[in-house]
Design a protein around this motif. Structure first.
Motif, short mmCIF file in Angstrom:
data_model
loop_
_atom_site.label_atom_id
_atom_site.label_comp_id
_atom_site.label_asym_id
_atom_site.label_seq_id
_atom_site.Cartn_x
_atom_site.Cartn_y
_atom_site.Cartn_z
N GLY A 4 38.75 57.30 30.02
CA GLY A 4 37.80 57.89 30.96
C GLY A 4 38.23 57.74 32.40
N ALA A 5 39.42 58.22 32.71
CA ALA A 5 40.00 58.01 34.04
C ALA A 5 39.58 59.05 35.07
N PHE A 6 38.75 60.04 34.67
CA PHE A 6 38.33 61.08 35.59
C PHE A 6 36.82 61.07 35.76
N GLN A 7 36.37 61.43 36.96
CA GLN A 7 34.95 61.49 37.28
C GLN A 7 34.39 62.78 36.73
N ALA A 8 34.16 62.77 35.41
CA ALA A 8 33.73 63.97 34.71
C ALA A 8 32.85 63.58 33.54
N TRP A 9 32.08 64.57 33.05
CA TRP A 9 31.27 64.34 31.87
C TRP A 9 31.46 65.51 30.92
N GLY A 10 31.20 65.27 29.63
CA GLY A 10 31.35 66.35 28.67
C GLY A 10 30.81 65.96 27.32
N ALA A 50 34.95 60.33 31.71
CA ALA A 50 34.38 58.99 31.93
C ALA A 50 33.01 58.86 31.30
N LEU A 51 32.23 59.96 31.30
CA LEU A 51 30.92 59.98 30.66
C LEU A 51 30.96 60.95 29.49
N ARG A 52 30.85 60.41 28.29
CA ARG A 52 30.83 61.21 27.06
C ARG A 52 29.39 61.34 26.59
N PRO A 100 27.37 68.59 37.41
CA PRO A 100 28.31 69.72 37.42
C PRO A 100 28.47 70.26 35.99
N GLU A 101 29.23 71.30 35.86
CA GLU A 101 29.51 71.84 34.53
C GLU A 101 30.23 70.79 33.69
N PRO A 102 29.87 70.65 32.41
CA PRO A 102 30.58 69.70 31.56
C PRO A 102 32.02 70.15 31.34
N VAL A 103 32.88 69.17 31.08
CA VAL A 103 34.30 69.43 30.86
C VAL A 103 34.57 69.39 29.36
N ASP A 104 35.19 70.44 28.82
CA ASP A 104 35.43 70.49 27.38
C ASP A 104 36.91 70.44 27.01
N VAL A 105 37.73 69.98 27.97
CA VAL A 105 39.16 69.74 27.72
C VAL A 105 39.52 68.40 28.33
N ASP A 106 40.76 67.96 28.13
CA ASP A 106 41.24 66.76 28.82
C ASP A 106 41.24 67.06 30.32
N PRO A 107 40.47 66.29 31.12
CA PRO A 107 40.43 66.58 32.57
C PRO A 107 41.80 66.55 33.23
N ILE A 131 26.64 62.34 23.83
CA ILE A 131 26.59 62.36 22.37
C ILE A 131 25.23 62.88 21.94
N THR A 132 25.23 63.90 21.08
CA THR A 132 23.96 64.46 20.61
C THR A 132 23.64 64.06 19.17
N ALA A 133 24.63 63.61 18.41
CA ALA A 133 24.40 63.24 17.02
C ALA A 133 23.48 62.02 16.95
N GLY A 134 22.53 62.06 16.01
CA GLY A 134 21.58 60.95 15.90
C GLY A 134 20.65 60.96 17.09
N SER A 135 20.50 59.80 17.72
CA SER A 135 19.69 59.69 18.93
C SER A 135 20.58 59.97 20.14
N PRO A 136 20.35 61.06 20.89
CA PRO A 136 21.24 61.41 21.99
C PRO A 136 21.40 60.27 22.99
N ASN A 137 22.63 60.06 23.44
CA ASN A 137 22.89 58.98 24.39
C ASN A 137 24.15 59.27 25.18
N LEU A 138 24.32 58.51 26.24
CA LEU A 138 25.48 58.63 27.13
C LEU A 138 26.40 57.46 26.88
N GLU A 139 27.69 57.75 26.72
CA GLU A 139 28.70 56.69 26.59
C GLU A 139 29.50 56.62 27.88
N ILE A 140 29.55 55.43 28.48
CA ILE A 140 30.35 55.20 29.68
C ILE A 140 31.65 54.57 29.23
N LYS A 141 32.75 55.33 29.34
CA LYS A 141 34.01 54.93 28.74
C LYS A 141 34.93 54.16 29.68
#
Length: 426
Positions: A297-303, A310-312, A354-361, A314-324
């Motif tokens: 998670g070396a970039f200031q991005a979410w997706g 850096a911020l992943r 911002p818009e989520p990132v769906d590739v390697d930043p 997750i919608t599976a199960g109980s939605p949550n944010l992972e700080i990597k």
């Protein structure tokens, strides 16, 4: 649990822990017969612990005293250390007030501030560690199988069995355990809890793993980097925001089902990631781990499910944010307090994402890298009004003093020497 019950279970002493600003778990212990006195009056504890560096050098003076009191509501008999129990501690001043430099006290206060707004959070840690053979200072992987390979589990199946058994006996709910990428590396995930319990469980889980490892004649390291040039140990945070029993990270009209409050909460964290690294990736070797294309998670991005952001989300199960981008040198109480302050500030500000990132930043020209050295993170931390106001001047000064001392201490060393100096501190 009273002293008679502890004695009946063979417990002779209680270890009362606190985590310092370098991320090292420190301890004072009392015989069972003195536990009631420790609860009422505390155990002597120097405020100089606020300024301990990872190598045990001290940046502060010897004057003053605090009282370390165990939270016996969390008292746990230790399965891998016969005769011992454990409880997390909070440090108080001589007038009976929570010490302004106490990280667990800070987290309790921050959780209380959220509650005043009708909000609560659930949190959990993914804990990575590396297992070495023998007692030497060099790292020699205790297993030789491939990354994520069943071979590793077969090689150390008895060891991992004992880790799981000890945690189950202690009432810690493990969700999964598996070999990780680096040589001799494993990961364990525990169930979501309230933030204070989540941080307590991180301390308990790490020290339980350490005890089981020693019992097997091995050595464990949770350091952000165990071998220079290799993949490091992360300590990812999973976080969700709740109101009146509803998870605000799902069921909304925003991106991926986020509610407006959750969107602003995540936005506040994302915008403050450079500052949060001063407490979530708080050591010099942290920045040997925090490199692109290593799932750190070396970039200031979410997706969504993006393991390079850096911020992943997750919608599976109980939605949550992972700080990597956080790692094993972090004080978990400071880390969770920081992200909750940042998220709450985002709600106050009406922060947007911002818009989520769906590739390697790393593949995008406009990606913003996170700080690549500790000094830049410290500068961002001290410039963030929401964080320094809530943490308070005494704690902010202690944190920055420890960080600057570590930077100076390791400034002339090579990456290999830095890793060797810090490998067994965590």
């Amino acid at each position: 649990m009273d002293s008679a019950n502890l004695t009946a279970r063979g417990v002779l002493a209680v270890a009362v822990t606190f985590v310092d600003n370098a991320g090292v778990t420190r301890v004072k212990a009392v015989p069972v017969s003195m536990l009631a006195n420790a609860v009422a009056n505390g155990v002597g504890n120097s405020p100089s612990f606020d300024r301990f560096v990872f190598d045990d050098s001290i940046t502060g003076g010897p004057v003053g005293d605090l009282r370390l009191k165990p939270d016996v509501s969390k008292l746990t008999v230790l399965a891998a250390q016969p005769g011992w129990a454990w409880a997390p501690g909070v440090r108080y001043d001589q007038e009976g007030n929570v010490h302004p430099g106490d990280s667990r006290g800070l987290l309790v206060r921050v959780v209380g501030q959220l509650a005043e707004q009708g909000l609560s959070a659930r949190a959990a840690f993914e804990i990575e560690w590396c297992v070495s053979k023998g007692e030497g200072d060099e790292f020699v992987p205790a297993c030789s199988g491939p990354a994520y390979g069943m071979t590793r589990l077969t090689e150390l199946g008895g060891y991992l069995h004992d880790v799981l058994g000890a945690l189950a006996t202690q009432g810690v709910h493990v969700e999964q355990i598996h070999p990780e990428y680096a040589a001799g590396q494993f990961e364990i995930s525990v169930a979501h809890q309230d933030p204070v319990t989540a941080a307590d469980h991180l301390v308990l889980v790490r020290e339980t793993i350490r005890a089981v490892t020693i019992n097997h004649g091995l050595r464990a390291s949770f350091a952000p980097k165990v071998v220079a040039g290799g993949v490091g140990n992360g300590c990812h945070v999973h976080l969700s925001l709740w109101r009146e029993g509803e998870n605000l990270m799902g069921g909304g009209d925003g991106t991926f089902g986020l509610t407006a409050e959750a969107t602003s909460f995540i936005g506040g964290i994302l915008s403050r990631l450079p500052a949060l690294l001063a407490i979530g990736a708080p050591s010099v070797p942290s920045y040997q781990r925090l490199i692109p294309s290593h799932w750190a998670g070396a970039f200031q991005a979410w997706g969504l499910e993006n393991r390079e952001a850096a911020l992943r989300f997750i919608t599976a199960g109980s939605p949550n944010l992972e700080i990597k981008c956080f790692d094993g040198s972090a004080n978990p109480y400071l880390a969770l307090a920081g992200v909750l302050v940042a998220g709450n500030a985002g709600i106050t500000e009406g922060a947007m994402l911002p818009e989520p990132v769906d590739v390697d930043p790393a593949a995008l020209e406009d990606s913003v890298p996170l700080p690549n050295h500790l000094a830049a993170a410290v500068e961002a931390f001290t410039a963030d009004l929401a964080l320094i106001t809530t943490f308070g001047p005494e704690l902010v000064d202690a944190i920055t003093s420890v960080r600057k001392n570590e930077i100076e201490l390791l400034s002339v060393l090579s990456p290999e020497e830095i890793v060797a100096r810090s490998r067994w501190s965590y």
